[in-house]
Scaffold this motif. Structure first.
Motif, PDB file in Angstrom:
ATOM      1  N   ASN A   9       0.826  -1.189   0.000  1.00 34.73           N
ATOM      2  CA  ASN A   9       0.000   0.000   0.000  1.00 34.73           C
ATOM      3  C   ASN A   9       0.866   1.248   0.000  1.00 34.73           C
ATOM      4  O   ASN A   9       1.894   1.291   0.661  1.00 34.73           O
ATOM      5  CB  ASN A   9      -0.912   0.019   1.220  1.00 34.73           C
ATOM      6  N   LEU A  10       0.407   2.246  -0.730  1.00 34.66           N
ATOM      7  CA  LEU A  10       1.119   3.515  -0.816  1.00 34.66           C
ATOM      8  C   LEU A  10       0.257   4.585  -0.164  1.00 34.66           C
ATOM      9  O   LEU A  10      -0.872   4.817  -0.593  1.00 34.66           O
ATOM     10  CB  LEU A  10       1.388   3.876  -2.273  1.00 34.66           C
ATOM     11  N   SER A  11       0.764   5.249   0.866  1.00 33.54           N
ATOM     12  CA  SER A  11       0.028   6.296   1.575  1.00 33.54           C
ATOM     13  C   SER A  11       0.826   7.589   1.593  1.00 33.54           C
ATOM     14  O   SER A  11       2.052   7.559   1.792  1.00 33.54           O
ATOM     15  CB  SER A  11      -0.246   5.877   3.021  1.00 33.54           C
ATOM     16  N   ARG A  56       8.303  10.192 -16.837  1.00 32.28           N
ATOM     17  CA  ARG A  56       7.927   9.913 -18.222  1.00 32.28           C
ATOM     18  C   ARG A  56       8.243   8.468 -18.557  1.00 32.28           C
ATOM     19  O   ARG A  56       9.282   7.943 -18.154  1.00 32.28           O
ATOM     20  CB  ARG A  56       8.698  10.853 -19.157  1.00 32.28           C
ATOM     21  N   ALA A  57       7.329   7.822 -19.307  1.00 33.87           N
ATOM     22  CA  ALA A  57       7.508   6.436 -19.734  1.00 33.87           C
ATOM     23  C   ALA A  57       6.670   6.181 -20.979  1.00 33.87           C
ATOM     24  O   ALA A  57       5.885   7.031 -21.400  1.00 33.87           O
ATOM     25  CB  ALA A  57       7.094   5.479 -18.624  1.00 33.87           C
ATOM     26  N   THR A  58       6.785   4.981 -21.540  1.00 32.36           N
ATOM     27  CA  THR A  58       5.928   4.588 -22.658  1.00 32.36           C
ATOM     28  C   THR A  58       4.515   4.341 -22.165  1.00 32.36           C
ATOM     29  O   THR A  58       3.540   4.801 -22.751  1.00 32.36           O
ATOM     30  CB  THR A  58       6.474   3.312 -23.336  1.00 32.36           C
ATOM     31  N   GLY A  59       4.369   3.587 -21.079  1.00 39.09           N
ATOM     32  CA  GLY A  59       3.076   3.306 -20.454  1.00 39.09           C
ATOM     33  C   GLY A  59       3.176   3.520 -18.963  1.00 39.09           C
ATOM     34  O   GLY A  59       4.108   3.040 -18.317  1.00 39.09           O
ATOM     35  N   GLY A  60       2.231   4.285 -18.413  1.00 41.66           N
ATOM     36  CA  GLY A  60       2.271   4.574 -16.987  1.00 41.66           C
ATOM     37  C   GLY A  60       3.376   5.549 -16.647  1.00 41.66           C
ATOM     38  O   GLY A  60       4.369   5.194 -16.018  1.00 41.66           O
ATOM     39  N   GLY A  61       3.201   6.788 -17.060  1.00 40.95           N
ATOM     40  CA  GLY A  61       4.235   7.791 -16.829  1.00 40.95           C
ATOM     41  C   GLY A  61       4.627   7.917 -15.370  1.00 40.95           C
ATOM     42  O   GLY A  61       5.799   8.059 -15.049  1.00 40.95           O
ATOM     43  N   GLY A  62       3.647   7.843 -14.472  1.00 43.11           N
ATOM     44  CA  GLY A  62       3.932   7.932 -13.045  1.00 43.11           C
ATOM     45  C   GLY A  62       4.012   6.579 -12.378  1.00 43.11           C
ATOM     46  O   GLY A  62       4.969   6.277 -11.669  1.00 43.11           O
ATOM     47  N   LEU A  63       2.986   5.741 -12.601  1.00 44.18           N
ATOM     48  CA  LEU A  63       2.907   4.406 -12.004  1.00 44.18           C
ATOM     49  C   LEU A  63       2.502   3.395 -13.067  1.00 44.18           C
ATOM     50  O   LEU A  63       1.583   3.659 -13.840  1.00 44.18           O
ATOM     51  CB  LEU A  63       1.857   4.354 -10.892  1.00 44.18           C
ATOM     52  N   HIS A  64       3.144   2.236 -13.070  1.00 41.36           N
ATOM     53  CA  HIS A  64       2.769   1.144 -13.963  1.00 41.36           C
ATOM     54  C   HIS A  64       2.591  -0.098 -13.115  1.00 41.36           C
ATOM     55  O   HIS A  64       3.537  -0.544 -12.464  1.00 41.36           O
ATOM     56  CB  HIS A  64       3.844   0.905 -15.022  1.00 41.36           C
ATOM     57  N   LEU A  65       1.373  -0.637 -13.087  1.00 42.54           N
ATOM     58  CA  LEU A  65       1.089  -1.851 -12.319  1.00 42.54           C
ATOM     59  C   LEU A  65       0.912  -2.996 -13.308  1.00 42.54           C
ATOM     60  O   LEU A  65      -0.093  -3.085 -14.000  1.00 42.54           O
ATOM     61  CB  LEU A  65      -0.167  -1.664 -11.464  1.00 42.54           C
ATOM     62  N   GLY A  66       1.927  -3.858 -13.397  1.00 40.30           N
ATOM     63  CA  GLY A  66       1.938  -4.943 -14.365  1.00 40.30           C
ATOM     64  C   GLY A  66       1.308  -6.230 -13.880  1.00 40.30           C
ATOM     65  O   GLY A  66       1.063  -7.144 -14.661  1.00 40.30           O
ATOM     66  N   GLY A 105      -0.483  -8.232  -9.888  1.00 37.43           N
ATOM     67  CA  GLY A 105      -0.717  -8.129  -8.455  1.00 37.43           C
ATOM     68  C   GLY A 105      -1.730  -7.061  -8.099  1.00 37.43           C
ATOM     69  O   GLY A 105      -2.490  -6.595  -8.944  1.00 37.43           O
ATOM     70  N   THR A 106      -1.741  -6.661  -6.820  1.00 40.16           N
ATOM     71  CA  THR A 106      -2.682  -5.653  -6.338  1.00 40.16           C
ATOM     72  C   THR A 106      -1.931  -4.553  -5.586  1.00 40.16           C
ATOM     73  O   THR A 106      -0.878  -4.795  -4.997  1.00 40.16           O
ATOM     74  CB  THR A 106      -3.734  -6.268  -5.388  1.00 40.16           C
ATOM     75  N   ALA A 107      -2.492  -3.362  -5.615  1.00 38.26           N
ATOM     76  CA  ALA A 107      -1.908  -2.228  -4.902  1.00 38.26           C
ATOM     77  C   ALA A 107      -3.011  -1.260  -4.516  1.00 38.26           C
ATOM     78  O   ALA A 107      -4.075  -1.223  -5.141  1.00 38.26           O
ATOM     79  CB  ALA A 107      -0.868  -1.528  -5.765  1.00 38.26           C
ATOM     80  N   ALA A 139      -3.906  -7.105 -13.265  1.00 36.78           N
ATOM     81  CA  ALA A 139      -3.520  -6.298 -12.105  1.00 36.78           C
ATOM     82  C   ALA A 139      -4.753  -5.606 -11.534  1.00 36.78           C
ATOM     83  O   ALA A 139      -5.752  -5.402 -12.228  1.00 36.78           O
ATOM     84  CB  ALA A 139      -2.479  -5.265 -12.510  1.00 36.78           C
ATOM     85  N   ALA A 140      -4.690  -5.241 -10.251  1.00 37.36           N
ATOM     86  CA  ALA A 140      -5.791  -4.551  -9.590  1.00 37.36           C
ATOM     87  C   ALA A 140      -5.248  -3.385  -8.771  1.00 37.36           C
ATOM     88  O   ALA A 140      -4.336  -3.552  -7.958  1.00 37.36           O
ATOM     89  CB  ALA A 140      -6.560  -5.511  -8.696  1.00 37.36           C
ATOM     90  N   LEU A 141      -5.820  -2.203  -8.994  1.00 36.58           N
ATOM     91  CA  LEU A 141      -5.414  -1.003  -8.272  1.00 36.58           C
ATOM     92  C   LEU A 141      -6.635  -0.367  -7.634  1.00 36.58           C
ATOM     93  O   LEU A 141      -7.678  -0.223  -8.268  1.00 36.58           O
ATOM     94  CB  LEU A 141      -4.746   0.002  -9.217  1.00 36.58           C
ATOM     95  N   SER A 142      -6.487   0.055  -6.382  1.00 36.71           N
ATOM     96  CA  SER A 142      -7.532   0.767  -5.666  1.00 36.71           C
ATOM     97  C   SER A 142      -7.001   2.131  -5.247  1.00 36.71           C
ATOM     98  O   SER A 142      -5.914   2.220  -4.673  1.00 36.71           O
ATOM     99  CB  SER A 142      -7.962  -0.035  -4.431  1.00 36.71           C
ATOM    100  N   LEU A 143      -7.764   3.185  -5.540  1.00 35.66           N
ATOM    101  CA  LEU A 143      -7.466   4.530  -5.066  1.00 35.66           C
ATOM    102  C   LEU A 143      -8.518   4.865  -4.026  1.00 35.66           C
ATOM    103  O   LEU A 143      -9.718   4.752  -4.303  1.00 35.66           O
ATOM    104  CB  LEU A 143      -7.530   5.554  -6.198  1.00 35.66           C
TER     105      LEU A 143
END
Length: 180
Positions: free
Chosen positions: A1-3, A11-21, A23-25, A51-55
């Motif tokens: 978890n990121l808090s 900068r990136a090709t995909g997911g400039g800030g975060l790329h979740l390839g 798992g879960t986060a 992948a699964a991401l929750s904000l």
């Protein structure tokens, strides 16, 4: 978890800030994803298939850009091909999740705020802005200024505001769905 995390100016090709390839986060509590860019998909965040991401709780995704030129590219703020949940606790009158000021700028760029090609659940969020005169909502060069919802994907939205987003329709065959 990121808090209480700030992810910015990447900068990136995909997911400039975060790329979740895979798992879960969870990204939560006073976190911000801002001023990132991707040459194809997910200027701020890219969630891959599987992948699964929750904000949750006071997360802002703002001022990100996806430059992808193909119709299956974009998602200025977020590109989702997996499972994405946006869940604020403040209610529609006081949203705790904001996706605003993002752009899909490629020739056929879609989904200024969110490009959904997977499973998307949104509760108590703002996609765009709620007050005229404040910074701009999300913008797509073509379809889905706020959100573009691709074929075979799922979307559930509750107590959410889509406001002041724009689908510019730079390709004559597009320009649909300023909000969704």
């Amino acid at each position: 978890n990121l808090s209480a995390v700030r992810v910015s100016d990447n900068r990136a090709t995909g997911g400039g800030g975060l790329h979740l390839g895979g798992g879960t986060a969870t990204l939560q509590f006073l976190s911000q994803v801002a001023n990132n860019s991707a040459t194809e998909t997910g200027g701020g965040i890219h969630v891959e298939s599987g992948a699964a991401l929750s904000l949750s709780n006071q997360v802002v995704v703002t001022a990100n850009e996806a430059e992808g030129a193909a119709a299956d590219q974009g998602g200025g703020g977020i590109y989702n091909d997996g499972s994405l949940t946006l869940n604020g606790n403040g209610g529609a009158a006081d949203p705790r999740i904001e996706v605003t000021g993002n752009q899909a700028t490629g020739a056929l760029g879609r989904g200024g705020g969110i490009f959904n090609a997977g499973s998307l659940s949104i509760t108590n969020a703002t996609i765009g802005v709620t007050l005229p005169g404040t910074p701009s909502g999300n913008t797509a060069a073509n379809d889905g200024g706020g959100i573009v919802h691709a074929a075979s994907s799922t979307l559930v939205m509750t107590d959410t505001v889509l406001s002041h987003n724009a689908a510019l329709g730079l390709d004559a065959a597009n320009g649909n769905g300023g909000g969704l």
